[in-house]
Design a protein around this motif. Structure first.
Motif, PDB file in Angstrom:
ATOM      1  N   VAL A  56      11.712  -4.945   1.488  1.00 22.90           N
ATOM      2  CA  VAL A  56      11.394  -5.192   2.653  1.00 22.90           C
ATOM      3  C   VAL A  56      11.955  -4.260   3.684  1.00 22.90           C
ATOM      4  CG1 VAL A  56      10.445  -7.567   2.499  1.00 22.90           C
ATOM      5  CG2 VAL A  56      12.907  -7.041   3.307  1.00 22.90           C
ATOM      6  N   VAL A  57      11.285  -3.953   4.842  1.00 21.40           N
ATOM      7  CA  VAL A  57      11.796  -3.147   5.702  1.00 21.40           C
ATOM      8  C   VAL A  57      11.785  -3.831   7.199  1.00 21.40           C
ATOM      9  CG1 VAL A  57      11.498  -0.786   6.949  1.00 21.40           C
ATOM     10  CG2 VAL A  57      11.194  -1.057   4.604  1.00 21.40           C
ATOM     11  N   LYS A  58      12.765  -3.880   7.895  1.00 21.77           N
ATOM     12  CA  LYS A  58      12.734  -4.256   9.029  1.00 21.77           C
ATOM     13  C   LYS A  58      12.649  -3.486  10.215  1.00 21.77           C
ATOM     14  CE  LYS A  58      15.259  -8.329   8.251  1.00 21.77           C
ATOM     15  NZ  LYS A  58      16.733  -9.274   8.553  1.00 21.77           N
ATOM     16  N   THR A  59      11.561  -3.721  11.180  1.00 23.71           N
ATOM     17  CA  THR A  59      11.338  -2.527  11.973  1.00 23.71           C
ATOM     18  C   THR A  59      11.040  -3.318  13.749  1.00 23.71           C
ATOM     19  OG1 THR A  59       8.784  -2.578  11.911  1.00 23.71           O
ATOM     20  CG2 THR A  59      10.111  -1.072  10.757  1.00 23.71           C
ATOM     21  N   THR A  60      11.387  -2.643  14.762  1.00 20.93           N
ATOM     22  CA  THR A  60      10.844  -3.332  16.044  1.00 20.93           C
ATOM     23  C   THR A  60       9.680  -2.604  16.416  1.00 20.93           C
ATOM     24  OG1 THR A  60      12.312  -1.541  17.064  1.00 20.93           O
ATOM     25  CG2 THR A  60      13.361  -3.610  16.606  1.00 20.93           C
ATOM     26  N   LYS A  61       8.831  -3.501  16.996  1.00 20.11           N
ATOM     27  CA  LYS A  61       7.515  -3.428  17.362  1.00 20.11           C
ATOM     28  C   LYS A  61       7.382  -3.781  18.979  1.00 20.11           C
ATOM     29  CE  LYS A  61       2.428  -4.504  16.417  1.00 20.11           C
ATOM     30  NZ  LYS A  61       1.887  -5.020  15.608  1.00 20.11           N
ATOM     31  N   THR A  62       6.730  -2.810  19.748  1.00 17.45           N
ATOM     32  CA  THR A  62       6.444  -2.938  21.125  1.00 17.45           C
ATOM     33  C   THR A  62       5.536  -3.916  21.078  1.00 17.45           C
ATOM     34  OG1 THR A  62       7.705  -0.959  21.863  1.00 17.45           O
ATOM     35  CG2 THR A  62       6.260  -1.998  23.451  1.00 17.45           C
ATOM     36  N   VAL A  63       5.400  -4.997  21.829  1.00 19.22           N
ATOM     37  CA  VAL A  63       4.184  -6.030  22.040  1.00 19.22           C
ATOM     38  C   VAL A  63       3.855  -6.097  23.774  1.00 19.22           C
ATOM     39  CG1 VAL A  63       3.364  -8.447  21.747  1.00 19.22           C
ATOM     40  CG2 VAL A  63       4.908  -7.272  20.052  1.00 19.22           C
ATOM     41  N   VAL A  76       8.880  -7.584   9.920  1.00 23.13           N
ATOM     42  CA  VAL A  76       9.422  -7.360   8.520  1.00 23.13           C
ATOM     43  C   VAL A  76       8.287  -6.833   7.828  1.00 23.13           C
ATOM     44  CG1 VAL A  76      10.293  -8.412   6.472  1.00 23.13           C
ATOM     45  CG2 VAL A  76      11.104  -9.057   8.600  1.00 23.13           C
ATOM     46  N   ASN A  77       8.063  -5.623   7.323  1.00 16.49           N
ATOM     47  CA  ASN A  77       7.152  -5.040   6.718  1.00 16.49           C
ATOM     48  C   ASN A  77       7.651  -4.856   5.148  1.00 16.49           C
ATOM     49  OD1 ASN A  77       5.313  -4.662   8.904  1.00 16.49           O
ATOM     50  ND2 ASN A  77       6.463  -2.554   9.287  1.00 16.49           N
ATOM     51  N   LYS A  82       7.183  -2.761  -2.750  1.00 13.20           N
ATOM     52  CA  LYS A  82       6.386  -3.874  -2.713  1.00 13.20           C
ATOM     53  C   LYS A  82       5.084  -3.882  -2.501  1.00 13.20           C
ATOM     54  CE  LYS A  82       6.848  -8.435  -0.647  1.00 13.20           C
ATOM     55  NZ  LYS A  82       7.718  -9.347   0.422  1.00 13.20           N
ATOM     56  N   LEU A  83       4.927  -2.883  -1.408  1.00 16.27           N
ATOM     57  CA  LEU A  83       3.356  -2.662  -0.918  1.00 16.27           C
ATOM     58  C   LEU A  83       2.640  -2.046  -2.296  1.00 16.27           C
ATOM     59  CD1 LEU A  83       1.324  -2.312   1.428  1.00 16.27           C
ATOM     60  CD2 LEU A  83       2.021   0.130   1.780  1.00 16.27           C
ATOM     61  N   ALA A  84       3.164  -1.157  -2.897  1.00 14.63           N
ATOM     62  CA  ALA A  84       2.287  -0.720  -4.091  1.00 14.63           C
ATOM     63  C   ALA A  84       2.177  -1.859  -5.180  1.00 14.63           C
ATOM     64  CB  ALA A  84       2.991   0.444  -4.967  1.00 14.63           C
ATOM     65  N   ARG A  86       1.840  -5.056  -4.192  1.00 10.32           N
ATOM     66  CA  ARG A  86       1.062  -5.829  -3.485  1.00 10.32           C
ATOM     67  C   ARG A  86      -0.442  -5.520  -3.676  1.00 10.32           C
ATOM     68  NH1 ARG A  86       1.338  -9.861   0.750  1.00 10.32           N
ATOM     69  NH2 ARG A  86       3.688  -9.457   0.802  1.00 10.32           N
ATOM     70  N   ARG A  87      -0.796  -4.295  -3.770  1.00 12.45           N
ATOM     71  CA  ARG A  87      -1.967  -3.675  -3.828  1.00 12.45           C
ATOM     72  C   ARG A  87      -2.584  -3.870  -5.307  1.00 12.45           C
ATOM     73  NH1 ARG A  87      -1.380   1.432   0.313  1.00 12.45           N
ATOM     74  NH2 ARG A  87      -1.774   0.323   2.220  1.00 12.45           N
ATOM     75  N   ASP A  88      -1.399  -3.557  -6.082  1.00 18.09           N
ATOM     76  CA  ASP A  88      -2.107  -3.623  -7.797  1.00 18.09           C
ATOM     77  C   ASP A  88      -2.382  -5.070  -8.107  1.00 18.09           C
ATOM     78  OD1 ASP A  88      -2.188  -2.596 -10.175  1.00 18.09           O
ATOM     79  OD2 ASP A  88      -0.481  -3.451 -10.913  1.00 18.09           O
ATOM     80  N   ILE A  89      -1.474  -6.013  -7.510  1.00 18.76           N
ATOM     81  CA  ILE A  89      -1.776  -7.486  -7.875  1.00 18.76           C
ATOM     82  C   ILE A  89      -3.171  -7.706  -7.422  1.00 18.76           C
ATOM     83  CG2 ILE A  89      -1.216  -9.703  -7.319  1.00 18.76           C
ATOM     84  CD1 ILE A  89       1.731  -8.424  -7.838  1.00 18.76           C
ATOM     85  N   MET A  90      -3.349  -7.493  -5.945  1.00 16.36           N
ATOM     86  CA  MET A  90      -4.654  -7.918  -5.340  1.00 16.36           C
ATOM     87  C   MET A  90      -5.913  -7.184  -5.890  1.00 16.36           C
ATOM     88  SD  MET A  90      -3.535  -7.167  -1.355  1.00 16.36           S
ATOM     89  CE  MET A  90      -5.379  -7.569  -0.676  1.00 16.36           C
ATOM     90  N   SER A  91      -5.627  -6.146  -6.626  1.00 15.68           N
ATOM     91  CA  SER A  91      -6.840  -5.476  -7.611  1.00 15.68           C
ATOM     92  C   SER A  91      -7.011  -6.450  -8.853  1.00 15.68           C
ATOM     93  CB  SER A  91      -6.574  -3.954  -7.957  1.00 15.68           C
ATOM     94  OG  SER A  91      -5.505  -4.015  -9.006  1.00 15.68           O
ATOM     95  N   LYS A  92      -5.769  -7.012  -9.313  1.00 13.11           N
ATOM     96  CA  LYS A  92      -6.205  -7.837 -10.686  1.00 13.11           C
ATOM     97  C   LYS A  92      -6.490  -9.212 -10.403  1.00 13.11           C
ATOM     98  CE  LYS A  92      -3.033  -4.872 -12.951  1.00 13.11           C
ATOM     99  NZ  LYS A  92      -1.798  -4.922 -13.499  1.00 13.11           N
ATOM    100  N   LEU A  93      -6.736  -9.844  -9.229  1.00 13.15           N
ATOM    101  CA  LEU A  93      -6.884 -11.232  -8.681  1.00 13.15           C
ATOM    102  C   LEU A  93      -8.124 -11.205  -7.904  1.00 13.15           C
ATOM    103  CD1 LEU A  93      -3.465 -12.491  -8.178  1.00 13.15           C
ATOM    104  CD2 LEU A  93      -4.812 -12.922 -10.336  1.00 13.15           C
ATOM    105  N   TYR A  94      -8.779 -12.291  -7.793  1.00 10.58           N
ATOM    106  CA  TYR A  94      -9.744 -12.362  -6.636  1.00 10.58           C
ATOM    107  C   TYR A  94      -9.200 -13.027  -5.251  1.00 10.58           C
ATOM    108  CZ  TYR A  94     -13.517 -11.756 -10.011  1.00 10.58           C
ATOM    109  OH  TYR A  94     -14.393 -11.277 -11.074  1.00 10.58           O
TER     110      TYR A  94
END
Length: 167
Positions: A56-63, A76-77, A82-84, A86-94
């Motif tokens: 995970v990567v912690k960043t600050t965001k202006t709201v 926390v992004n 992890k993103l790769a 997550r996308r691979d797992i999403m392609s293997k599940l409904y």
């Protein structure tokens, strides 16, 4: 992988459906042949989640609020791995949507689920991955996330029925 007397697209659709239901509910009842293939399919998904769930990567965001006031918010992004994953797992599940609980008001349901776009993926990364990562660290061995329990034969076609569950 067994052919299960189906063309490839239908067979993969059956695996996606069974894996989705197994990861969502924790256990399902199916035939022995399907469960043996499903075990391999699900354990690869869980292993990928376990290996990347801490990236995970912690960043600050202006709201900007309704009055126009700006404030800093820590977000926390997912990291690249992890993103790769997550996308691979999403392609293997409904994609499964959260269901409103009994006697839960609509406002409470909306509040509980407002930040969750893909509840099954969040469940894999936030519940299963830390649980099995701790188990792997304690035992010093990976794998073995599923259990197959034989039930006997099904009436009609005499197929061997089993319950496959997450350990």
């Amino acid at each position: 992988m067994r052919k299960l007397n189906r063309p490839t697209d239908q067979r993969m659709s059956v695996m996606r459906s069974l894996a989705t239901n197994l990861l969502w509910y924790g256990k399902i009842e199916t035939t022995l042949a399907k469960s043996k293939d499903l075990r391999i399919y699900v354990e690869k998904i869980l292993t990928k989640a376990i290996n990347t769930h801490e990236d995970v990567v912690k960043t600050t965001k202006t709201v900007v609020d309704a009055k126009g006031a700006k404030s800093q918010k820590e977000v926390v992004n997912d990291g690249a791995k992890k993103l790769a994953a997550r996308r691979d797992i999403m392609s293997k599940l409904y994609d499964v949507q959260e269901i409103r609980a009994d006697k839960e008001s609509k406002a409470d349901f909306v509040k509980r689920t407002e930040d969750i776009k893909h509840p099954l993926i969040e469940k894999i990364f936030n519940i299963y991955a830390p649980k099995y990562a701790k188990r792997n660290a304690d035992n010093g061995v990976g794998g073995g996330y599923t259990r197959i329990v034989k039930l006997g034969t099904r009436n009609g076609d005499n197929a061997e029925m089993v319950i496959i569950e997450l350990v």
